[in-house]
Scaffold this motif. Structure first.
Motif, PDB file in Angstrom:
ATOM      1  N   UNK A   1      52.523 -26.830   1.991  1.00  0.00           N
ATOM      2  CA  UNK A   1      53.087 -28.171   2.158  1.00  0.00           C
ATOM      3  C   UNK A   1      52.041 -29.137   2.713  1.00  0.00           C
ATOM      4  N   UNK A   2      51.291 -28.712   3.708  1.00  0.00           N
ATOM      5  CA  UNK A   2      50.258 -29.573   4.298  1.00  0.00           C
ATOM      6  C   UNK A   2      49.208 -29.978   3.262  1.00  0.00           C
ATOM      7  N   UNK A   3      48.785 -29.026   2.444  1.00  0.00           N
ATOM      8  CA  UNK A   3      47.799 -29.349   1.412  1.00  0.00           C
ATOM      9  C   UNK A   3      48.355 -30.328   0.392  1.00  0.00           C
ATOM     10  N   UNK A   4      49.608 -30.135   0.010  1.00  0.00           N
ATOM     11  CA  UNK A   4      50.185 -30.996  -1.023  1.00  0.00           C
ATOM     12  C   UNK A   4      50.613 -32.354  -0.477  1.00  0.00           C
ATOM     13  N   UNK A   5      51.037 -32.402   0.770  1.00  0.00           N
ATOM     14  CA  UNK A   5      51.514 -33.664   1.349  1.00  0.00           C
ATOM     15  C   UNK A   5      50.371 -34.585   1.749  1.00  0.00           C
ATOM     16  N   UNK A   6      49.222 -34.036   2.103  1.00  0.00           N
ATOM     17  CA  UNK A   6      48.098 -34.841   2.576  1.00  0.00           C
ATOM     18  C   UNK A   6      46.819 -34.496   1.815  1.00  0.00           C
TER      19      UNK A   6
ATOM     20  N   UNK B   1      42.982 -34.834  -4.455  1.00  0.00           N
ATOM     21  CA  UNK B   1      43.071 -36.149  -5.045  1.00  0.00           C
ATOM     22  C   UNK B   1      41.993 -36.428  -6.063  1.00  0.00           C
ATOM     23  N   UNK B   2      41.211 -35.425  -6.418  1.00  0.00           N
ATOM     24  CA  UNK B   2      40.211 -35.605  -7.465  1.00  0.00           C
ATOM     25  C   UNK B   2      40.415 -34.520  -8.515  1.00  0.00           C
ATOM     26  N   UNK B   3      39.736 -34.646  -9.626  1.00  0.00           N
ATOM     27  CA  UNK B   3      39.998 -33.770 -10.773  1.00  0.00           C
ATOM     28  C   UNK B   3      39.549 -32.334 -10.561  1.00  0.00           C
ATOM     29  N   UNK B   4      38.511 -32.097  -9.745  1.00  0.00           N
ATOM     30  CA  UNK B   4      37.969 -30.742  -9.638  1.00  0.00           C
ATOM     31  C   UNK B   4      38.941 -29.761  -8.980  1.00  0.00           C
ATOM     32  N   UNK B   5      39.441 -30.031  -7.760  1.00  0.00           N
ATOM     33  CA  UNK B   5      40.367 -29.066  -7.181  1.00  0.00           C
ATOM     34  C   UNK B   5      41.674 -28.965  -7.956  1.00  0.00           C
TER      35      UNK B   5
END
Length: 134
Positions: free
Chosen positions: A111-116, A123-127
């Motif tokens: 949740x923390x990774x997806x929420x922030x 927020x970029x294409x690589x990850x």
């Protein structure tokens, strides 16, 4: 971990057979490990070149975190199904409690990774692309 898949695919004759070669000296599929190292080094180098920072790789953690959350669920299911084998000494209870706690912790981290995403290099294409590949 991906080396195991390449090893299994080589044994099934999907990948080239040299990925299934196990070194007698090291007891591990060395060509599969070398190939994995080459791909990983290339991805890390490309991240540094395109983003000027390696923090963009932190966004790839969602897949492994979800996997570890599901390991917690598996621990609970094993404890519930193996009632006779795990009786005595509180092993069954410890497995259930630790499985639930593991699930909750890793789902919270997901949740923390997806929420922030801006904090974790997302927020970029690589990850995003690496997560979808997992």
């Amino acid at each position: 971990m991906i080396v195991r898949y390449w090893f299994a695919l080589a044994l099934d004759r999907v990948w080239p057979s040299f990925f299934a070669y196990v070194s007698p000296r090291f007891g591990t599929p060395i060509y599969a490990h070398a190939f994995d190292l080459a791909i990983t080094a290339m991805l890390i180098a490309l991240t540094g070149i395109f983003y000027g920072t390696f923090t963009a790789l932190y966004g790839t953690e969602v897949g492994p975190l979800t996997y570890l959350a599901l390991v917690g669920v598996a621990a609970v299911l094993i404890a519930l199904r193996k009632n006779r084998e795990l009786s005595g000494g509180g092993v069954r209870t410890a497995l259930i409690v630790s499985g639930i706690l593991q699930f909750l912790v890793f789902i919270f981290l997901d949740y923390e990774f997806l929420a922030y995403p801006q904090i974790w290099g997302g927020g970029n294409w690589l990850p995003t692309a690496l997560n979808s590949a997992q």
